[in-house]
Enzyme design. Sequence first.
Site, PDB file in Angstrom:
ATOM      1  N   ASP A   1      -1.946 -11.566   5.949  1.00 34.80           N
ATOM      2  CA  ASP A   1      -2.911 -12.197   6.846  1.00 34.80           C
ATOM      3  C   ASP A   1      -4.291 -12.186   6.195  1.00 34.80           C
ATOM      4  OD1 ASP A   1      -3.883 -13.314   9.135  1.00 34.80           O
ATOM      5  OD2 ASP A   1      -4.129 -11.415  10.200  1.00 34.80           O
TER       6      ASP A   1
ATOM      7  N   LYS B   1       0.871  -1.168   0.000  1.00 34.65           N
ATOM      8  CA  LYS B   1       0.000   0.000   0.000  1.00 34.65           C
ATOM      9  C   LYS B   1       0.913   1.225   0.000  1.00 34.65           C
ATOM     10  CE  LYS B   1      -4.310   1.389   0.531  1.00 34.65           C
ATOM     11  NZ  LYS B   1      -5.108   1.551  -0.651  1.00 34.65           N
TER      12      LYS B   1
END
Length: 473
Positions: free
Chosen positions: A362, A237
Site C-alpha cells: 500500500d 520486514k
Amino acid sequence: MYEKITPPSTGTKITFTNGEPIVPDNPIIPFIRGDGTGVDIWPATQKVIDAAVQSAYHGQRQISWFKVYAGDEACEQYGTYQYLPQDTLTAIKEYGITIKGPLTTPVGGGIRSLNVALRQINDLYACVRPCRYYPGTPSPHKYPEKLDVLIYRENTEDIYLGIEWRCGSEIGERLINLLNNELIPATPEHGNKRIPLDAGIGIKPISKNGSQRLVRRAIKHALRLPTQKQIVTLVHKGNIMKYTEGAFRDWGYELATSEFRLECVTERESWILSNKEHDPDISFEENARQIEPGYNALTPQKQAEICREVEGVLNNIWTTHGNGQWKDKVMVNDRIADSVFQQLQTRPDEYSVLATMNLNGDYLSDAAAAIVGGLGMAPGANIGDECAIFEATHGTAPKHAGLDRINPGSVILSGVMMLEFMGWQEAADLIKQGTGAAIAKGEVTYDLARLIEPPVEPLKCSEFAQAIIKHFN
Ligand code: NAP
C-alpha cells in the site's frame, strides 16, 4: 439471469484456465462507468481502447462492451443502498475481465468500501500497480525515468483483513488477558513481554498459500518481461516480524525454487535428452559437456574461490544456472521494506517486480507513483485465478465531475494493463505510445499542465483522449 441489464447480443465470454485468461477475438467485457468524474473519464477511456484495438487489428479483434452498475449509478437503477447489485456481481464472475472507474465509498448502508468488497467477493488476491515514467510528466524527482517497477501487492491478508478490537472493548480485554496470562508465558522466546491493558489489538495473518499464490503471479509476470527486467524482489520486514513477514520471504523462495527451478531443470534436461547426439550410457553432465562445448560444471578451482556457504547452493544449480546461464533467468531476491523505500529513490533501476504483503505494498505503490508523477496517471488491477478487475487508483474527485477537465490517464492506462493481460499487446503498445507522445508534446489535462515549466494550456479530458489517439503512429 439478470434483473435490469442485458449482455450484448454479439461477443463471447472470456474464461480462465490455471489462473490465465483464454480470450476470444470478440470478448464481452463488463464496464462500470464510475461515480463523480467517471462520467468524464469512462467515455474518454472507451474511445481510446476501441481506437487502439481497431488500429492494431483492423476489425479482426474487437471488444463488446457490457454496461453494468455500481455505486451511485447503481442506486439510481436498483434503489436506495443498492451500491453493488447482484446483476453486477454475476456479470463480473461470468465474463472474467471487468474495467471500472472510481466509486464513491458509501456513507451508511453497511458497505465499508465497494472496491474492497469487489476484491473480497471475487478473491482478487493480487493488486498490481505498474509505475513507469512518461517523459514530460512533471515529477519531484531528478531522474524519474529510472523507475520502472511493477508492484504485486497481496490483497486479502495482513492487517488489512481488518480483524481488530477497540481499546477497552470486552473482547479486546479478554484477548489481552489471554495473551498476557497464558499464551505469552507459554512461549519462552517472548520472555517478560506484556501487552498494555489500554491497547487496541489487530491481527496480522500471513498464510503460506496466500503468500505463494501472490509470488507465483509476480514470477510469471517477470517471465514475460525483457531479460534485464526479470527480477522479482520479495519485500518484507522479516528481521522484526519473523513468523509473518519473514515467513512471506521464506515461502516466496520456497515457491520460486520448487515450482520454477524445476521447470528450468526439466526444460534443459529435456533439451539434452532430446538431442540426437545424446548418449544414454553416460551421465547427464557428460552429455552436457559433449553436446555444449561451453558447458562446464563446478571445477575444483572454482569451488575454492567461493565460500563454503554458497558452495552447496552453486553445486545444486550449476547445471541450469552455471556458465552465465543465470543471466537468462528470473532473479528472485529479497529486501527489507524500509531499505526498498530508500533504494527506490536512490537506485530505482535495480528494481523491476516487487512482491509485497498488503500494508507494505500500500505504502510502496503510492510512493512509487509519486516519483513518476502522481496518482492521476497511476493505473491498477486486481487479479484472481478466475477473474480480474482493472481500475483507476484515484477517487471520484466530485468537485471536477461533469466538467470534462479531469485527467483520464489512470483508467486509460488500466485499459493498457487489461489489454496486456488479455495478450493484446499491439493495442496496449499503441496506447502507451500515444500517451507518451501526447505528454511529451505538453498536450495534457489541467493537473499536469499546471506543473509543467513553462506552463502549457490544458486540454479537456476528451481532448486528451483525442491527443492520445492522434499520436498512435
Ligand atoms: P480523490 O477523488 O482521489 O480526489 C482528490 C484529489 O486528487 C482531487 O481533488 C484532485 O486534486 C486529484 N485527482 C483525483 N483524480 C484525479 C484525476 N483523474 N486527474 C487529476 N487529478 C485527480 O480523493 P477523495 O476526494 O479523497 O475521494 C473522493 C471519493 O472517492 C471518496 O468517496 C473516496 O472514498 C473515493 N475513492 C475511491 C477510490 C476508487 O474507486 N478506487 C479510490 C480513492 C477514493 P485537485 O483538485 O487538486 O486537482
